[in-house]
Write an enzyme that holds these catalytic residues in place. Structure first.
Site, PDB file in Angstrom:
ATOM      1  N   TYR A  53       0.820  -1.215   0.000  1.00  0.00           N
ATOM      2  CA  TYR A  53       0.000   0.000   0.000  1.00  0.00           C
ATOM      3  C   TYR A  53       0.857   1.271   0.000  1.00  0.00           C
ATOM      4  O   TYR A  53       0.435   2.290  -0.563  1.00  0.00           O
ATOM      5  CB  TYR A  53      -1.019  -0.025   1.153  1.00  0.00           C
ATOM      6  CG  TYR A  53      -2.084  -1.053   0.847  1.00  0.00           C
ATOM      7  CD1 TYR A  53      -3.084  -0.777  -0.088  1.00  0.00           C
ATOM      8  CD2 TYR A  53      -2.035  -2.325   1.395  1.00  0.00           C
ATOM      9  CE1 TYR A  53      -4.015  -1.738  -0.430  1.00  0.00           C
ATOM     10  CE2 TYR A  53      -2.967  -3.294   1.058  1.00  0.00           C
ATOM     11  CZ  TYR A  53      -3.948  -2.994   0.140  1.00  0.00           C
ATOM     12  OH  TYR A  53      -4.862  -3.956  -0.215  1.00  0.00           O
ATOM     13  N   GLN A  88     -15.119   2.371  -6.231  1.00  0.00           N
ATOM     14  CA  GLN A  88     -14.400   1.233  -5.646  1.00  0.00           C
ATOM     15  C   GLN A  88     -12.916   1.568  -5.555  1.00  0.00           C
ATOM     16  O   GLN A  88     -12.137   0.822  -4.976  1.00  0.00           O
ATOM     17  CB  GLN A  88     -14.564  -0.002  -6.534  1.00  0.00           C
ATOM     18  CG  GLN A  88     -15.992  -0.460  -6.688  1.00  0.00           C
ATOM     19  CD  GLN A  88     -16.106  -1.509  -7.788  1.00  0.00           C
ATOM     20  OE1 GLN A  88     -16.002  -2.695  -7.539  1.00  0.00           O
ATOM     21  NE2 GLN A  88     -16.298  -1.067  -9.008  1.00  0.00           N
ATOM     22  N   VAL A  90      -9.382   3.331  -4.582  1.00  0.00           N
ATOM     23  CA  VAL A  90      -8.811   3.842  -3.336  1.00  0.00           C
ATOM     24  C   VAL A  90      -7.902   5.045  -3.601  1.00  0.00           C
ATOM     25  O   VAL A  90      -7.350   5.621  -2.669  1.00  0.00           O
ATOM     26  CB  VAL A  90      -8.068   2.719  -2.564  1.00  0.00           C
ATOM     27  CG1 VAL A  90      -9.073   1.684  -2.080  1.00  0.00           C
ATOM     28  CG2 VAL A  90      -6.995   2.049  -3.420  1.00  0.00           C
ATOM     29  N   HIS A 105     -14.473   1.111  -0.907  1.00  0.00           N
ATOM     30  CA  HIS A 105     -13.361   0.214  -0.569  1.00  0.00           C
ATOM     31  C   HIS A 105     -12.255   0.947   0.194  1.00  0.00           C
ATOM     32  O   HIS A 105     -11.116   0.489   0.215  1.00  0.00           O
ATOM     33  CB  HIS A 105     -12.794  -0.434  -1.832  1.00  0.00           C
ATOM     34  CG  HIS A 105     -13.728  -1.429  -2.454  1.00  0.00           C
ATOM     35  ND1 HIS A 105     -13.536  -1.977  -3.713  1.00  0.00           N
ATOM     36  CD2 HIS A 105     -14.884  -1.984  -1.988  1.00  0.00           C
ATOM     37  CE1 HIS A 105     -14.526  -2.807  -3.991  1.00  0.00           C
ATOM     38  NE2 HIS A 105     -15.362  -2.834  -2.968  1.00  0.00           N
ATOM     39  N   THR A 172     -15.388  -0.696 -14.641  1.00  0.00           N
ATOM     40  CA  THR A 172     -15.302  -1.794 -13.663  1.00  0.00           C
ATOM     41  C   THR A 172     -15.699  -3.107 -14.324  1.00  0.00           C
ATOM     42  O   THR A 172     -16.587  -3.150 -15.174  1.00  0.00           O
ATOM     43  CB  THR A 172     -16.146  -1.496 -12.391  1.00  0.00           C
ATOM     44  OG1 THR A 172     -16.128  -2.645 -11.543  1.00  0.00           O
ATOM     45  CG2 THR A 172     -17.573  -1.112 -12.696  1.00  0.00           C
ATOM     46  N   ASN A 197     -17.453   1.349 -20.534  1.00  0.00           N
ATOM     47  CA  ASN A 197     -16.278   0.519 -20.249  1.00  0.00           C
ATOM     48  C   ASN A 197     -15.510   0.267 -21.540  1.00  0.00           C
ATOM     49  O   ASN A 197     -16.060   0.391 -22.642  1.00  0.00           O
ATOM     50  CB  ASN A 197     -16.731  -0.823 -19.640  1.00  0.00           C
ATOM     51  CG  ASN A 197     -15.684  -1.451 -18.730  1.00  0.00           C
ATOM     52  OD1 ASN A 197     -15.183  -0.793 -17.825  1.00  0.00           O
ATOM     53  ND2 ASN A 197     -15.338  -2.690 -18.971  1.00  0.00           N
TER      54      ASN A 197
HETATM   55  N1  APR Z   1     -11.401   3.140 -19.903  1.00  0.00           N
HETATM   56  C1  APR Z   1     -12.500   2.436 -19.480  1.00  0.00           C
HETATM   57  N2  APR Z   1     -12.431   1.193 -18.959  1.00  0.00           N
HETATM   58  C2  APR Z   1     -11.212   0.643 -18.845  1.00  0.00           C
HETATM   59  C3  APR Z   1     -10.027   1.295 -19.255  1.00  0.00           C
HETATM   60  C4  APR Z   1     -10.162   2.606 -19.817  1.00  0.00           C
HETATM   61  N3  APR Z   1      -9.107   3.313 -20.228  1.00  0.00           N
HETATM   62  N4  APR Z   1      -8.963   0.471 -19.016  1.00  0.00           N
HETATM   63  C5  APR Z   1      -9.479  -0.652 -18.489  1.00  0.00           C
HETATM   64  N5  APR Z   1     -10.833  -0.568 -18.383  1.00  0.00           N
HETATM   65  C6  APR Z   1     -11.781  -1.559 -17.845  1.00  0.00           C
HETATM   66  C7  APR Z   1     -11.384  -2.990 -18.076  1.00  0.00           C
HETATM   67  O1  APR Z   1     -11.835  -3.436 -19.339  1.00  0.00           O
HETATM   68  C8  APR Z   1     -12.093  -3.696 -16.922  1.00  0.00           C
HETATM   69  O2  APR Z   1     -13.407  -4.092 -17.297  1.00  0.00           O
HETATM   70  O3  APR Z   1     -11.807  -1.389 -16.449  1.00  0.00           O
HETATM   71  C9  APR Z   1     -12.177  -2.624 -15.832  1.00  0.00           C
HETATM   72  C10 APR Z   1     -11.247  -2.834 -14.643  1.00  0.00           C
HETATM   73  O4  APR Z   1     -11.615  -3.999 -13.988  1.00  0.00           O
HETATM   74  P1  APR Z   1     -10.836  -4.509 -12.667  1.00  0.00           P
HETATM   75  O5  APR Z   1      -9.373  -4.524 -12.903  1.00  0.00           O
HETATM   76  O6  APR Z   1     -11.475  -5.780 -12.243  1.00  0.00           O
HETATM   77  O7  APR Z   1     -11.117  -3.336 -11.591  1.00  0.00           O
HETATM   78  P2  APR Z   1     -12.417  -3.086 -10.707  1.00  0.00           P
HETATM   79  O8  APR Z   1     -13.650  -3.545 -11.412  1.00  0.00           O
HETATM   80  O9  APR Z   1     -12.357  -1.676 -10.252  1.00  0.00           O
HETATM   81  O10 APR Z   1     -12.152  -4.019  -9.471  1.00  0.00           O
HETATM   82  C11 APR Z   1     -13.096  -4.030  -8.418  1.00  0.00           C
HETATM   83  O11 APR Z   1     -11.723  -5.471  -7.127  1.00  0.00           O
HETATM   84  O12 APR Z   1      -9.764  -6.225  -6.287  1.00  0.00           O
HETATM   85  C12 APR Z   1     -10.817  -5.435  -6.048  1.00  0.00           C
HETATM   86  O13 APR Z   1     -10.889  -3.798  -4.423  1.00  0.00           O
HETATM   87  C13 APR Z   1     -10.483  -4.012  -5.749  1.00  0.00           C
HETATM   88  O14 APR Z   1     -11.905  -2.106  -6.092  1.00  0.00           O
HETATM   89  C14 APR Z   1     -11.350  -3.242  -6.709  1.00  0.00           C
HETATM   90  C15 APR Z   1     -12.408  -4.254  -7.097  1.00  0.00           C
END
Ligand code: APR
Length: 229
Positions: A53, A88, A90, A105, A172, A197
């Site tokens: 972190y 979500q 941080v 989160h 997300t 997305n």
């Molecule tokens: N613009 C839009 N979307 C994007 C971009 C971009 N430039 N780059 C990546 N993405 C999309 C990806 O296609 C994916 O669907 O963002 C999403 C990111 O997904 P994750 O990595 O799973 O992140 P997230 O959904 O925020 O994770 C949720 O999981 O591990 C935990 O606590 C952590 O808050 C987090 C939670």
């Protein structure tokens, strides 16, 4: 004009230079979740967890908000109704753009005490020996919600979801609950739902509308339809 509830995830901060979790090369490919993002991992090796972190806090503090964060802050300022942003993430990039957000989160810029529950602003580097400023116990941890823990602000978020007229999900993957279930809660309460997305997510089918592309492009374009110049 109604209430717009917006959920954001790691994808909104990618173009600010912060990595996602589950894309190729993402954080969870490089750091095992059970080691760095669970209470059990912290109990086993607090120094390793603090280092993880500390690194993310350093990266987040060096990053700047991008056009998507800025467009959301403008929507919150100029919309003729209520705009609730739930993240979500941080990092502090929504606030840096001027928005107010609910961090479900937790925050890299927050610290808390396992012994007494006090919360305060995190210093740049935390370590297991740091005493709590309230009770002096060396039991401090990042104010981050780990796997197996209950996210923050859930009652307030639930109230917003049932009174939303529009629900948008940005950047997300829809793999982590309870956030992944927000679209169904908002839809059941009658909201129009939209996903913005880079690609289809695990929960794309649940949305009424989808806008696919980079957050810095699709978010300002969507907001331009809501706030004509
Ligand atoms: N613009 C839009 N979307 C994007 C971009 C971009 N430039 N780059 C990546 N993405 C999309 C990806 O296609 C994916 O669907 O963002 C999403 C990111 O997904 P994750 O990595 O799973 O992140 P997230 O959904 O925020 O994770 C949720 O999981 O591990 C935990 O606590 C952590 O808050 C987090 C939670």
């Amino acid at each position: 004009m109604g209430k717009i509830v917006i959920l954001t995830g790691a994808g909104i901060s990618t173009e600010s230079g912060l990595g996602t979790f589950r894309d190729a090369g993402g954080l969870w490919e490089r750091y095992p979740i059970e080691q760095v993002a669970t209470p059990e991992g912290f109990a086993r090796d607090p120094a390793l967890v603090h280092e993880f972190y500390n690194m993310r806090r350093r990266d987040a503090r060096a990053a700047s908000p991008n056009a998507a964060h800025q467009a959301l802050a403008r929507l919150q300022r100029d919309w003729d109704g209520e705009v609730v942003i739930v993240t979500q993430n941080v990092d502090g990039l929504h606030e840096a753009a001027g928005a107010s957000v609910l961090h479900m989160h937790g925050r890299l810029n927050g610290a808390c005490c396992v012994a007494c529950g006090a919360r305060w602003d995190a210093p740049p580097r935390m370590s297991p020996a740091d005493p709590c400023p309230a009770c002096a116990a060396p039991a401090t941890r990042p104010d981050i919600t780990w796997f197996g823990e209950i996210p923050q602000h859930m009652d307030e978020i639930a109230d917003h979801l049932i009174s939303a007229t529009v629900f948008a999900s940005i950047g997300t993957s829809g793999q982590v609950y309870p956030a992944a279930g927000f679209v169904r809660e908002a839809a059941q309460a009658g909201a129009h739902t939209i996903e913005l997305n880079l690609e289809r997510s695990d929960i794309s089918a649940a949305f009424d509308e989808r806008r696919t592309g980079k957050a810095t492009q699709v978010v300002p374009a969507w907001i331009a339809t809501l706030l004509p110049e």
